[in-house]
Write a protein that holds these residues in place. Structure first.
Motif, PDB file in Angstrom:
ATOM      1  N   GLU A 181       1.031  -0.830  -0.115  1.00  0.00           N
ATOM      2  CA  GLU A 181       0.398   0.292  -0.209  1.00  0.00           C
ATOM      3  C   GLU A 181       0.890   1.020   0.130  1.00  0.00           C
ATOM      4  O   GLU A 181       0.680   2.390  -0.806  1.00  0.00           O
ATOM      5  CB  GLU A 181      -1.006  -0.233   1.377  1.00  0.00           C
ATOM      6  CG  GLU A 181      -1.875   1.290   1.222  1.00  0.00           C
ATOM      7  CD  GLU A 181      -2.909   0.948   2.405  1.00  0.00           C
ATOM      8  OE1 GLU A 181      -3.882   2.580   2.114  1.00  0.00           O
ATOM      9  OE2 GLU A 181      -3.016   0.425   2.922  1.00  0.00           O
ATOM     10  N   ALA A 182       1.951   1.330   1.022  1.00  0.00           N
ATOM     11  CA  ALA A 182       2.594   2.297   0.921  1.00  0.00           C
ATOM     12  C   ALA A 182       3.374   2.961   0.062  1.00  0.00           C
ATOM     13  O   ALA A 182       3.070   4.468  -1.290  1.00  0.00           O
ATOM     14  CB  ALA A 182       4.412   2.399   1.656  1.00  0.00           C
ATOM     15  N   ARG A 183       3.818   2.000  -1.605  1.00  0.00           N
ATOM     16  CA  ARG A 183       4.924   2.107  -2.661  1.00  0.00           C
ATOM     17  C   ARG A 183       3.117   2.804  -3.762  1.00  0.00           C
ATOM     18  O   ARG A 183       3.316   3.250  -4.161  1.00  0.00           O
ATOM     19  CB  ARG A 183       4.637   0.808  -2.645  1.00  0.00           C
ATOM     20  CG  ARG A 183       5.927   1.166  -4.421  1.00  0.00           C
ATOM     21  CD  ARG A 183       6.955  -0.869  -4.336  1.00  0.00           C
ATOM     22  NE  ARG A 183       7.757  -0.220  -5.839  1.00  0.00           N
ATOM     23  CZ  ARG A 183       8.412  -0.867  -6.131  1.00  0.00           C
ATOM     24  NH1 ARG A 183       8.979  -2.182  -5.534  1.00  0.00           N
ATOM     25  NH2 ARG A 183       9.195  -1.178  -7.354  1.00  0.00           N
ATOM     26  N   TRP A 184       2.319   1.914  -3.267  1.00  0.00           N
ATOM     27  CA  TRP A 184       1.029   2.148  -4.183  1.00  0.00           C
ATOM     28  C   TRP A 184       0.822   4.074  -4.017  1.00  0.00           C
ATOM     29  O   TRP A 184       0.304   4.341  -5.084  1.00  0.00           O
ATOM     30  CB  TRP A 184      -0.061   1.493  -3.879  1.00  0.00           C
ATOM     31  CG  TRP A 184      -1.069   0.715  -5.102  1.00  0.00           C
ATOM     32  CD1 TRP A 184      -1.398   1.430  -6.502  1.00  0.00           C
ATOM     33  CD2 TRP A 184      -2.212   2.429  -4.393  1.00  0.00           C
ATOM     34  NE1 TRP A 184      -2.774   1.779  -6.447  1.00  0.00           N
ATOM     35  CE2 TRP A 184      -3.357   3.024  -5.265  1.00  0.00           C
ATOM     36  CE3 TRP A 184      -2.995   2.823  -3.299  1.00  0.00           C
ATOM     37  CZ2 TRP A 184      -4.970   3.191  -5.594  1.00  0.00           C
ATOM     38  CZ3 TRP A 184      -4.207   3.740  -3.233  1.00  0.00           C
ATOM     39  CH2 TRP A 184      -4.965   4.082  -4.441  1.00  0.00           C
TER      40      TRP A 184
ATOM     41  N   GLN B  28      -8.668   6.735   2.606  1.00  0.00           N
ATOM     42  CA  GLN B  28      -7.991   7.424   4.386  1.00  0.00           C
ATOM     43  C   GLN B  28      -6.541   7.258   3.990  1.00  0.00           C
ATOM     44  O   GLN B  28      -5.983   8.214   4.337  1.00  0.00           O
ATOM     45  CB  GLN B  28      -8.959   6.449   5.093  1.00  0.00           C
ATOM     46  CG  GLN B  28     -10.015   6.616   5.446  1.00  0.00           C
ATOM     47  CD  GLN B  28     -10.719   5.223   5.905  1.00  0.00           C
ATOM     48  OE1 GLN B  28      -9.988   4.501   6.488  1.00  0.00           O
ATOM     49  NE2 GLN B  28     -11.574   6.146   7.032  1.00  0.00           N
ATOM     50  N   SER B  29      -6.061   7.410   2.497  1.00  0.00           N
ATOM     51  CA  SER B  29      -4.332   7.311   2.428  1.00  0.00           C
ATOM     52  C   SER B  29      -4.175   8.179   1.649  1.00  0.00           C
ATOM     53  O   SER B  29      -2.440   7.960   1.659  1.00  0.00           O
ATOM     54  CB  SER B  29      -4.144   5.879   1.934  1.00  0.00           C
ATOM     55  OG  SER B  29      -4.902   4.412   2.289  1.00  0.00           O
ATOM     56  N   PHE B  30      -4.624   9.530   1.849  1.00  0.00           N
ATOM     57  CA  PHE B  30      -3.847  10.911   1.350  1.00  0.00           C
ATOM     58  C   PHE B  30      -4.193  11.709   2.155  1.00  0.00           C
ATOM     59  O   PHE B  30      -5.228  12.947   1.509  1.00  0.00           O
ATOM     60  CB  PHE B  30      -4.694  11.130  -0.307  1.00  0.00           C
ATOM     61  CG  PHE B  30      -4.583   9.644  -1.373  1.00  0.00           C
ATOM     62  CD1 PHE B  30      -3.296   9.799  -1.975  1.00  0.00           C
ATOM     63  CD2 PHE B  30      -4.766   8.289  -1.567  1.00  0.00           C
ATOM     64  CE1 PHE B  30      -2.455   8.492  -2.797  1.00  0.00           C
ATOM     65  CE2 PHE B  30      -5.060   7.531  -1.979  1.00  0.00           C
ATOM     66  CZ  PHE B  30      -3.791   7.277  -2.718  1.00  0.00           C
ATOM     67  N   PRO B  31      -3.582  11.830   3.139  1.00  0.00           N
ATOM     68  CA  PRO B  31      -3.698  12.800   4.034  1.00  0.00           C
ATOM     69  C   PRO B  31      -3.506  13.994   3.214  1.00  0.00           C
ATOM     70  O   PRO B  31      -1.837  14.654   2.538  1.00  0.00           O
ATOM     71  CB  PRO B  31      -2.814  12.873   5.051  1.00  0.00           C
ATOM     72  CG  PRO B  31      -1.957  11.856   4.499  1.00  0.00           C
ATOM     73  CD  PRO B  31      -2.960  10.892   3.731  1.00  0.00           C
TER      74      PRO B  31
END
Length: 362
Positions: free
Chosen positions: A95-98, A131-134
């Motif tokens: 997920e972090a890399r994506w 929710q992964s894009f603060p």
């Protein structure tokens, strides 16, 4: 009497310069279309992130990113299309890399300092990426109709063998007319028949354990052999992934250890002419790949055993057998050109192993 603004009221949030829609869009349906139209009304431009790009076709991801871009643009006027960018992004199974790949891709299309906002809605747990894009405010819209690509694909694969006209009639209320035309034309391609076969095999596979008290977790092994800047691959002989490149491997037998299963699968599928003692000397380690979505067969955790056979003057003899239609030593430099022909996450697993074991050639 003049009306003055309330000084305590929060400042109005200006509309974003760029709206971002993220999804696989397999296929593009009326819910996606309504979301895009809402974004076009509020932003100067829209970036449509086409996920699962550069993967081999599968019943879950049957259409290439180029085909999906054509679906999107086929529903837009020329003026609207000029305001839309389509951004293909790989599944990295990390997920972090994506997230970083999405961020970098979007930022490259946005003027410095311009506002970016996500547009979407929370359908289910698969929407957690929103929710992964603060830093990117989320415009969360209500679900615009009971549209869902998964049942649309089930209709399209036509397990009951209904007349084509009936399949199209079931799809027509749920997809734009241009997408329906695309889907109709695609049914005449060999890819459609191949995906139908894959979908049928996967249905039967899941039905075999449907009565289990809980979904099983499968344990598999794969062998990654490098020799003289070549990688040993097999071409799968059966569904799922018939004809796709993969690492030699398979399921762990009940009475085998992981190591024993790895050696057995390597021998059965490739007949690799390397003694066990030489494999033990070449062994570099094991890397585990356990992403919940890495396999359409169900939750499958694989253990990739990595071997570096060094710079032998001659590559060991191999021959495809058992579940492998072909076994072949492939130059490492050629791997990027084969990305769209790899089974499941094997391309990314190979990359991760080559990066993680420093004794292997780059």
């Amino acid at each position: 009497m003049a009306i003055t603004a309330n000084p305590s009221a929060p400042p109005a949030i200006p509309p974003p310069h760029t709206a971002v829609l993220i999804g696989r869009f397999q296929p593009w349906h009326n819910g996606h279309m309504a979301l895009l139209q809402a974004a076009l009304q509020q932003a100067r431009q829209v970036v449509v992130v086409l996920g699962s790009a550069h993967q081999a076709r599968s019943p879950k991801n049957p259409f290439t990113w180029q085909e999906r871009e054509a679906m999107v643009r086929g529903t837009l006027s020329p003026e609207e299309s000029a305001r839309v960018h389509c951004l293909p992004v790989r599944d990295y199974y990390n997920e972090a890399r994506w997230v970083e790949a999405v961020r970098q891709g979007v930022q490259a299309l946005v003027p410095h300092g311009a506002g970016i906002a996500l547009f979407g809605h929370f359908k289910d747990s698969s929407s957690s990426y929103l929710q992964s894009f603060p830093g990117w405010p989320l415009t969360s819209l209500p679900r615009l109709g009971a549209f869902d690509a998964t049942p649309l694909r089930d209709i399209y694969w036509n397990a009951a063998g209904a007349p084509v006209a009936d399949v199209l009639a079931a799809l027509a209320p749920q997809v734009p007319a241009s997408v329906l035309d695309f889907l109709h034309a695609w049914m005449d391609r060999p890819d459609y028949a191949a995906m139908q076969d894959e979908a049928a095999m996967l249905r039967d596979y899941r039905q075999a354990w449907a009565c289990a008290p809980y979904p099983p977790v499968f344990v598999t092994v794969d062998a990654l052999l490098v020799c003289n800047a070549h990688l040993l691959l097999i071409q799968r002989g059966h569904a799922p992934g018939k004809g796709l490149w993969a690492l030699p491997g398979g399921f762990v037998e009940p009475r085998d250890s992981l190591w024993q299963s790895c050696l057995r699968e390597l021998q059965e599928e490739t007949g690799c002419a390397v003694e066990v003692a030489a494999l033990q000397a070449a062994f570099q380690g094991v890397q585990v790949f356990d992403h919940p979505d890495r396999s359409l067969r169900g939750r499958t955790i694989t253990h990739v055993h990595v071997f570096d056979l060094g710079d032998r003057a001659q590559l060991p003899a191999v021959q495809g057998a058992d579940d492998a239609a072909l076994a072949r030593w492939v130059p490492l430099a050629q791997l990027p050109t084969l990305e769209t022909q790899f089974f499941e996450d094997h391309f990314h697993a190979i990359q991760s192993c080559l990066e993680g074991f420093c004794t292997l050639p780059a």
